[in-house]
Design a protein around this motif. Sequence first.
Motif, short mmCIF file in Angstrom:
data_model
loop_
_atom_site.label_atom_id
_atom_site.label_comp_id
_atom_site.label_asym_id
_atom_site.label_seq_id
_atom_site.Cartn_x
_atom_site.Cartn_y
_atom_site.Cartn_z
N VAL A 157 -3.83 -10.29 -9.60
CA VAL A 157 -4.63 -10.05 -10.81
C VAL A 157 -4.04 -8.96 -11.69
O VAL A 157 -3.94 -9.12 -12.90
N SER A 158 -3.63 -7.84 -11.12
CA SER A 158 -3.24 -6.72 -11.98
C SER A 158 -1.74 -6.63 -12.23
O SER A 158 -1.33 -6.22 -13.30
N THR A 159 -0.89 -7.00 -11.28
CA THR A 159 0.54 -6.79 -11.48
C THR A 159 1.29 -8.03 -11.94
O THR A 159 2.42 -7.93 -12.37
N ARG A 160 0.68 -9.21 -11.84
CA ARG A 160 1.24 -10.45 -12.38
C ARG A 160 2.70 -10.69 -11.99
O ARG A 160 3.55 -10.98 -12.83
N GLY A 161 3.01 -10.55 -10.72
CA GLY A 161 4.33 -10.91 -10.23
C GLY A 161 5.37 -9.81 -10.27
O GLY A 161 6.54 -10.08 -10.11
N ARG A 162 4.96 -8.57 -10.47
CA ARG A 162 5.92 -7.47 -10.52
C ARG A 162 5.69 -6.54 -9.32
O ARG A 162 4.56 -6.35 -8.88
N LEU A 163 6.75 -5.97 -8.83
CA LEU A 163 6.69 -4.94 -7.80
C LEU A 163 7.31 -3.67 -8.35
O LEU A 163 8.31 -3.72 -9.07
N CYS A 164 6.74 -2.52 -8.00
CA CYS A 164 7.35 -1.26 -8.43
C CYS A 164 8.58 -0.97 -7.56
O CYS A 164 8.90 -1.72 -6.64
N ALA A 165 9.26 0.11 -7.84
CA ALA A 165 10.49 0.44 -7.11
C ALA A 165 10.21 0.66 -5.63
O ALA A 165 10.98 0.23 -4.76
N LYS A 166 9.10 1.28 -5.31
CA LYS A 166 8.75 1.49 -3.91
C LYS A 166 8.44 0.16 -3.22
O LYS A 166 8.78 -0.05 -2.07
N GLY A 167 7.78 -0.72 -3.94
CA GLY A 167 7.47 -2.04 -3.38
C GLY A 167 8.72 -2.86 -3.13
O GLY A 167 8.81 -3.58 -2.13
N ASN A 168 9.70 -2.75 -4.03
CA ASN A 168 10.95 -3.48 -3.83
C ASN A 168 11.74 -2.94 -2.64
O ASN A 168 12.55 -3.66 -2.07
N ALA A 169 11.52 -1.70 -2.28
CA ALA A 169 12.20 -1.11 -1.12
C ALA A 169 11.38 -1.28 0.16
O ALA A 169 11.66 -0.65 1.16
N GLY A 170 10.40 -2.16 0.13
CA GLY A 170 9.48 -2.32 1.26
C GLY A 170 10.13 -2.78 2.55
O GLY A 170 9.63 -2.49 3.64
N ILE A 171 11.23 -3.51 2.48
CA ILE A 171 11.90 -3.95 3.71
C ILE A 171 12.41 -2.73 4.48
O ILE A 171 12.39 -2.72 5.70
N GLY A 172 12.80 -1.68 3.76
CA GLY A 172 13.21 -0.45 4.43
C GLY A 172 12.08 0.20 5.21
O GLY A 172 12.31 0.85 6.23
N HIS A 173 10.85 0.00 4.75
CA HIS A 173 9.70 0.53 5.47
C HIS A 173 9.52 -0.18 6.80
O HIS A 173 8.94 0.36 7.73
N LEU A 174 10.00 -1.41 6.88
CA LEU A 174 9.86 -2.17 8.12
C LEU A 174 11.02 -1.97 9.08
O LEU A 174 10.82 -1.81 10.28
N TYR A 175 12.25 -2.02 8.56
CA TYR A 175 13.41 -2.13 9.43
C TYR A 175 14.40 -0.97 9.38
O TYR A 175 15.39 -0.99 10.10
N LEU A 227 0.81 -1.21 0.00
CA LEU A 227 0.00 0.00 0.00
C LEU A 227 0.85 1.27 0.00
O LEU A 227 0.38 2.33 0.39
N VAL A 228 2.11 1.17 -0.45
CA VAL A 228 2.99 2.32 -0.45
C VAL A 228 2.57 3.33 -1.51
O VAL A 228 2.59 4.52 -1.28
N CYS A 229 2.16 2.87 -2.69
CA CYS A 229 1.72 3.78 -3.74
C CYS A 229 0.32 3.38 -4.20
O CYS A 229 -0.29 2.47 -3.64
N ASN A 230 -0.17 4.00 -5.24
CA ASN A 230 -1.54 3.73 -5.68
C ASN A 230 -1.67 2.50 -6.56
O ASN A 230 -2.76 2.12 -6.93
N ILE A 231 -0.59 1.84 -6.90
CA ILE A 231 -0.66 0.66 -7.77
C ILE A 231 -1.16 -0.56 -7.00
O ILE A 231 -1.86 -1.38 -7.53
#
Length: 112
Positions: A88-106, A61-65
């Motif tokens: 359903v919509s992204t078919r196995g892809r994460l955006c740049a913000k999603g790939n940096a999600g571990i930084g949001h946690l730790y 839920l970091v961005c609107n995608i």
Amino acid sequence: MDITRRNFIKLGMAAGSAAAVGGTGSFAEAADPELGGRGVHVKDDRVSGEEWDKVVPYTCLVCNIEDGGLAYIKNGRVKKLEGNDKHVSTRGRLCAKGNAGIGHLYDPDRIL
């Protein structure tokens, strides 16, 4: 027929309804509340033979995608994030913000 804003919206709603009702059933399968993340099986080649305590499907839920992803957990901490092939919509892809999600946690400098 004159293309007005009202007619354009009517046409869009009709096309969207037809796509949701007809087709291959992918919308119905995606909205199935019974699935709830159960049955997520991870192929061995995706995780390089690493043993994980748990694999949790999530919606970023970091961005609107709102990418669908899989969080790989070992020793109670997220160690890897990856796109979910069954989303359903992204078919196995994460955006740049999603790939940096571990930084949001730790990240020690994150806003608490």
